[in-house]
Scaffold this motif. Structure first.
Motif, mmCIF file in Angstrom:
data_model
loop_
_atom_site.group_PDB
_atom_site.id
_atom_site.type_symbol
_atom_site.label_atom_id
_atom_site.label_comp_id
_atom_site.label_asym_id
_atom_site.label_seq_id
_atom_site.Cartn_x
_atom_site.Cartn_y
_atom_site.Cartn_z
ATOM 1 N N PRO A 9 0.785 -1.241 0.000
ATOM 2 C CA PRO A 9 0.000 0.000 0.000
ATOM 3 C C PRO A 9 0.811 1.281 0.000
ATOM 4 O O PRO A 9 0.241 2.361 -0.143
ATOM 5 C CB PRO A 9 -0.821 -0.124 1.296
ATOM 6 N N ARG A 105 -13.467 0.671 -2.726
ATOM 7 C CA ARG A 105 -12.515 -0.165 -1.980
ATOM 8 C C ARG A 105 -13.215 -1.361 -1.335
ATOM 9 O O ARG A 105 -12.589 -2.398 -1.116
ATOM 10 C CB ARG A 105 -11.847 0.678 -0.897
ATOM 11 N N THR A 142 -5.491 -7.501 3.473
ATOM 12 C CA THR A 142 -4.401 -6.527 3.407
ATOM 13 C C THR A 142 -3.228 -7.163 2.677
ATOM 14 O O THR A 142 -2.742 -8.228 3.073
ATOM 15 C CB THR A 142 -3.964 -6.095 4.812
ATOM 16 N N ASP A 181 -9.197 -1.599 7.202
ATOM 17 C CA ASP A 181 -8.658 -0.268 6.923
ATOM 18 C C ASP A 181 -9.271 0.796 7.832
ATOM 19 O O ASP A 181 -8.886 1.960 7.773
ATOM 20 C CB ASP A 181 -8.807 0.108 5.448
ATOM 21 N N CYS A 185 -3.386 1.031 9.506
ATOM 22 C CA CYS A 185 -2.868 1.467 8.208
ATOM 23 C C CYS A 185 -1.358 1.255 8.187
ATOM 24 O O CYS A 185 -0.622 1.921 8.925
ATOM 25 C CB CYS A 185 -3.187 2.937 7.966
ATOM 26 N N HIS A 314 -9.720 6.100 2.309
ATOM 27 C CA HIS A 314 -9.297 4.814 1.761
ATOM 28 C C HIS A 314 -10.477 4.086 1.136
ATOM 29 O O HIS A 314 -10.352 3.459 0.082
ATOM 30 C CB HIS A 314 -8.658 3.972 2.865
ATOM 31 N N ASP A 319 -7.094 1.264 -5.433
ATOM 32 C CA ASP A 319 -5.874 1.283 -6.237
ATOM 33 C C ASP A 319 -5.985 0.319 -7.410
ATOM 34 O O ASP A 319 -6.376 -0.835 -7.239
ATOM 35 C CB ASP A 319 -4.670 0.863 -5.382
#
Length: 332
Positions: A9, A105, A142, A181, A185, A314, A319
């Motif tokens: 991340p 997300r 994660t 999240d 983090c 987030h 991403d």
């Protein structure tokens, strides 16, 4: 064809998606003017914060995609015709408002060069290639290099499912609960920012520095959480003029709670741009001093209605491409 890559991340972010909420016009058919105007204010300010976030990301060299929303849609499209109400079943949202694609997300995950998305998100964002469709909560996973930390407390079979999707990665089951999240983090290698919801990282991030945030995120506003969920059987009757409960709900949010959380709640739900740049929702002296000591630049990107919508910075991004390989080391 969109290229995907995600291995940690904190790797440099080059391409992401930013969600969208319903426009002001979505609430035009609500008869109660107080409720209508309050929700339209929330809609306007939410989109204003999205645009500000996009400007920041673009300035930092990040390409941004967004979903489109039908401008003719109305809140009345989701009313149960037999009851005149919107409830949890019809809304499919903790906000009791039909959920728009504002938190990508929650259902989009990239591991290596493979993208997973729920069917609804895949259709909304136009993902067609290198995509597997299934129902899951992406923030339970994660990605740290070759390790996938998978929260199985409420989803016992998730670790096995993730292992089938990514057989070349090492799955590490944990039992934290909820979207991770909102709990921790991993800002950069060797450093985590965390709430006190979880206080043992010895097995998942051995030897890493952990900076705890005092009484933040949802823990800072327990009265608001209780109020938000106290009248779920009464709130949503958008075709009525006498919806006192929901008028009180939105009025309380805009008049009292919004200012409180906007000014006082610093969220671990942050978005890293690189190892030295991170987007945060507001100012916190203790955290900013901590970042400064470690040569990390925090950039404030307000999301004023984060607690109305149940999603932070987030959550409202996802991403698609970060520049970096999977050679991140965890001593597990």
């Amino acid at each position: 064809m969109t290229q995907y890559n995600f291995n940690a991340p904190w790797h440099p972010l080059l391409h992401c998606v930013v969600g969208s909420s319903y426009p002001v016009e979505f609430y035009r058919d609500i008869k109660n003017s107080k409720v209508r105007e309050s929700l339209q204010q929330i809609a306007f300010e939410t989109e204003e914060d999205y645009h500000n976030l996009i400007q920041i990301l673009t300035r930092l060299g990040v390409k941004v995609d967004r979903p489109s929303i039908d401008p003719t849609a109305s809140i009345m499209d989701y009313v149960d015709k037999s009851t005149g109400r919107i409830d949890y079943d019809t809304a499919r949202s903790f906000t009791l408002i039909p959920r728009p694609p504002m938190q990508p997300r929650d259902s989009i995950l990239v591991v290596g060069n493979k993208l997973l998305a729920t069917q609804s998100e895949a259709d909304c964002f136009g993902f067609q290639h290198n995509t597997a469709h299934f129902e899951f909560d992406a923030p339970l996973i994660t990605v740290i290099g070759q390790h996938l930390i998978v929260d199985c407390r409420d989803h016992p079979g998730l670790a096995d499912h993730v292992k089938k999707q990514f057989p070349d990665r090492h799955v590490v089951p944990v039992h934290i609960g909820g979207h991770n999240d909102a709990v921790f983090c991993p800002v950069r290698p060797g450093m985590i920012v965390s709430t006190y919801h979880h206080d043992n990282y010895a097995e998942t991030f051995p030897g890493w520095e952990v900076k705890y945030i005092e009484n933040q995120s949802w823990n800072a506003i327990p009265d608001w959480r209780q109020f938000k969920h106290s009248n779920v059987d009464k709130w949503w009757t958008p075709d009525k003029n006498d919806n006192v409960e929901f008028a009180d709900f939105v009025d309380t949010w805009l008049s009292n709670w919004m200012g409180h959380v906007q000014e006082t709640v610093f969220d671990v739900n942050m978005l890293q741009i690189t190892e030295s740049v991170v987007l945060v929702n507001n100012y916190n002296r203790d955290m900013f001093d901590f970042f400064k000591q470690r040569h990390i630049e925090p950039i404030i990107a307000p999301f004023r209605h984060r607690f109305f919508w149940d999603g932070g910075i987030h959550c409202i991004t996802a991403d698609l491409y970060r520049q970096g390989e999977s050679d991140v080391f965890l001593a597990l």
